[in-house]
Design a protein around this motif. Sequence first.
Motif, PDB file in Angstrom:
ATOM      1  N   PHE A  54     -13.564   3.881  -6.745  1.00  0.00           N
ATOM      2  CA  PHE A  54     -12.340   3.664  -5.979  1.00  0.00           C
ATOM      3  C   PHE A  54     -12.462   2.426  -5.113  1.00  0.00           C
ATOM      4  O   PHE A  54     -13.541   2.108  -4.612  1.00  0.00           O
ATOM      5  CB  PHE A  54     -12.042   4.876  -5.083  1.00  0.00           C
ATOM      6  CG  PHE A  54     -11.813   6.153  -5.832  1.00  0.00           C
ATOM      7  CD1 PHE A  54     -10.657   6.336  -6.579  1.00  0.00           C
ATOM      8  CD2 PHE A  54     -12.749   7.170  -5.791  1.00  0.00           C
ATOM      9  CE1 PHE A  54     -10.445   7.516  -7.276  1.00  0.00           C
ATOM     10  CE2 PHE A  54     -12.546   8.355  -6.481  1.00  0.00           C
ATOM     11  CZ  PHE A  54     -11.392   8.531  -7.230  1.00  0.00           C
ATOM     12  N   THR A  55     -11.348   1.742  -4.924  1.00  0.00           N
ATOM     13  CA  THR A  55     -11.321   0.620  -3.988  1.00  0.00           C
ATOM     14  C   THR A  55     -11.320   1.179  -2.574  1.00  0.00           C
ATOM     15  O   THR A  55     -11.077   2.373  -2.352  1.00  0.00           O
ATOM     16  CB  THR A  55     -10.064  -0.236  -4.195  1.00  0.00           C
ATOM     17  OG1 THR A  55      -8.900   0.538  -3.842  1.00  0.00           O
ATOM     18  CG2 THR A  55      -9.954  -0.708  -5.638  1.00  0.00           C
ATOM     19  N   GLU A  56     -11.552   0.312  -1.594  1.00  0.00           N
ATOM     20  CA  GLU A  56     -11.566   0.756  -0.205  1.00  0.00           C
ATOM     21  C   GLU A  56     -10.185   1.266   0.221  1.00  0.00           C
ATOM     22  O   GLU A  56     -10.071   2.246   0.970  1.00  0.00           O
ATOM     23  CB  GLU A  56     -12.011  -0.389   0.714  1.00  0.00           C
ATOM     24  CG  GLU A  56     -13.355  -1.010   0.321  1.00  0.00           C
ATOM     25  CD  GLU A  56     -14.458   0.006   0.141  1.00  0.00           C
ATOM     26  OE1 GLU A  56     -14.400   1.071   0.790  1.00  0.00           O
ATOM     27  OE2 GLU A  56     -15.367  -0.232  -0.655  1.00  0.00           O
ATOM     28  N   THR A  57      -9.147   0.629  -0.265  1.00  0.00           N
ATOM     29  CA  THR A  57      -7.793   1.073   0.060  1.00  0.00           C
ATOM     30  C   THR A  57      -7.519   2.449  -0.533  1.00  0.00           C
ATOM     31  O   THR A  57      -6.916   3.319   0.113  1.00  0.00           O
ATOM     32  CB  THR A  57      -6.759   0.067  -0.470  1.00  0.00           C
ATOM     33  OG1 THR A  57      -6.997  -1.205   0.134  1.00  0.00           O
ATOM     34  CG2 THR A  57      -5.341   0.523  -0.154  1.00  0.00           C
ATOM     35  N   GLU A  58      -7.964   2.672  -1.768  1.00  0.00           N
ATOM     36  CA  GLU A  58      -7.782   3.972  -2.408  1.00  0.00           C
ATOM     37  C   GLU A  58      -8.567   5.060  -1.683  1.00  0.00           C
ATOM     38  O   GLU A  58      -8.088   6.192  -1.535  1.00  0.00           O
ATOM     39  CB  GLU A  58      -8.228   3.896  -3.874  1.00  0.00           C
ATOM     40  CG  GLU A  58      -7.287   3.085  -4.755  1.00  0.00           C
ATOM     41  CD  GLU A  58      -7.845   2.859  -6.149  1.00  0.00           C
ATOM     42  OE1 GLU A  58      -7.049   2.654  -7.078  1.00  0.00           O
ATOM     43  OE2 GLU A  58      -9.096   2.895  -6.310  1.00  0.00           O
ATOM     44  N   LYS A  59      -9.756   4.723  -1.224  1.00  0.00           N
ATOM     45  CA  LYS A  59     -10.558   5.697  -0.490  1.00  0.00           C
ATOM     46  C   LYS A  59      -9.856   6.128   0.790  1.00  0.00           C
ATOM     47  O   LYS A  59      -9.819   7.315   1.132  1.00  0.00           O
ATOM     48  CB  LYS A  59     -11.928   5.108  -0.154  1.00  0.00           C
ATOM     49  CG  LYS A  59     -12.863   4.963  -1.339  1.00  0.00           C
ATOM     50  CD  LYS A  59     -14.185   4.365  -0.914  1.00  0.00           C
ATOM     51  CE  LYS A  59     -15.118   4.193  -2.098  1.00  0.00           C
ATOM     52  NZ  LYS A  59     -16.425   3.597  -1.693  1.00  0.00           N
ATOM     53  N   ALA A  60      -9.303   5.163   1.507  1.00  0.00           N
ATOM     54  CA  ALA A  60      -8.607   5.472   2.757  1.00  0.00           C
ATOM     55  C   ALA A  60      -7.408   6.363   2.491  1.00  0.00           C
ATOM     56  O   ALA A  60      -7.162   7.343   3.209  1.00  0.00           O
ATOM     57  CB  ALA A  60      -8.175   4.180   3.449  1.00  0.00           C
TER      58      ALA A  60
END
Length: 206
Positions: A54-60
């Motif tokens: 996952f990208t950092e944005t997706e994780k958030a």
Amino acid sequence: LEFRRVLFRSRAPQVNLLLDRPPTQIEVGGLFYEIDADFRTGIAFELLMLDEEFTETEKAARAMELYFPQIPDDEEEAMEKILWFYLCGREETNQEEKETEPAPKNIVYSYEYDAGSIYAAFLSQYGMDLVEIPFLHWWKFKALFHALDENLEFMKIMRYRAVDITKVPKEQKDFYRKMKQLYALPDNRTEEEKEQDFISSLSEGL
């Protein structure tokens, strides 16, 4: 949103497990929101932060969905409070404080790779079946986790991973070297290092 700049800007109330009930709601923007406080959610959050798919944005975004049945309007402050909750009410220390603290001990574990050992440890010491128990607050789980008896197999495995081969007697080096290889983890960061990486990861995602 510059999440890093406002990280832990509003101090949340301190909770003493001996005097207070651990929170199941957190305040965001002056409103109280229900939060999924079960230990399984805390574990899922940690595994999410370690998942490189996952990208950092997706994780958030997934972290918000994981914790909140109703996502607050102020997502920036909500992420701040998620981190506070994950850290069991501890505040992020500033850089000067970090530089004066001793280096963290290299005690490593993984909720993914050690799942069976952690389950057995809780069942053995507390008579607590983590599979069957309907709810256990994350903060209580962490307190029990850190109080596991050193004679349990899981704790022995952690010591094998933590031992500094250069500081053990010569006749024991081969044994500990084999144990470290046998129980080695793909991710060998300390708990403190993981926490800091989580904070950095989430701050980049908003």
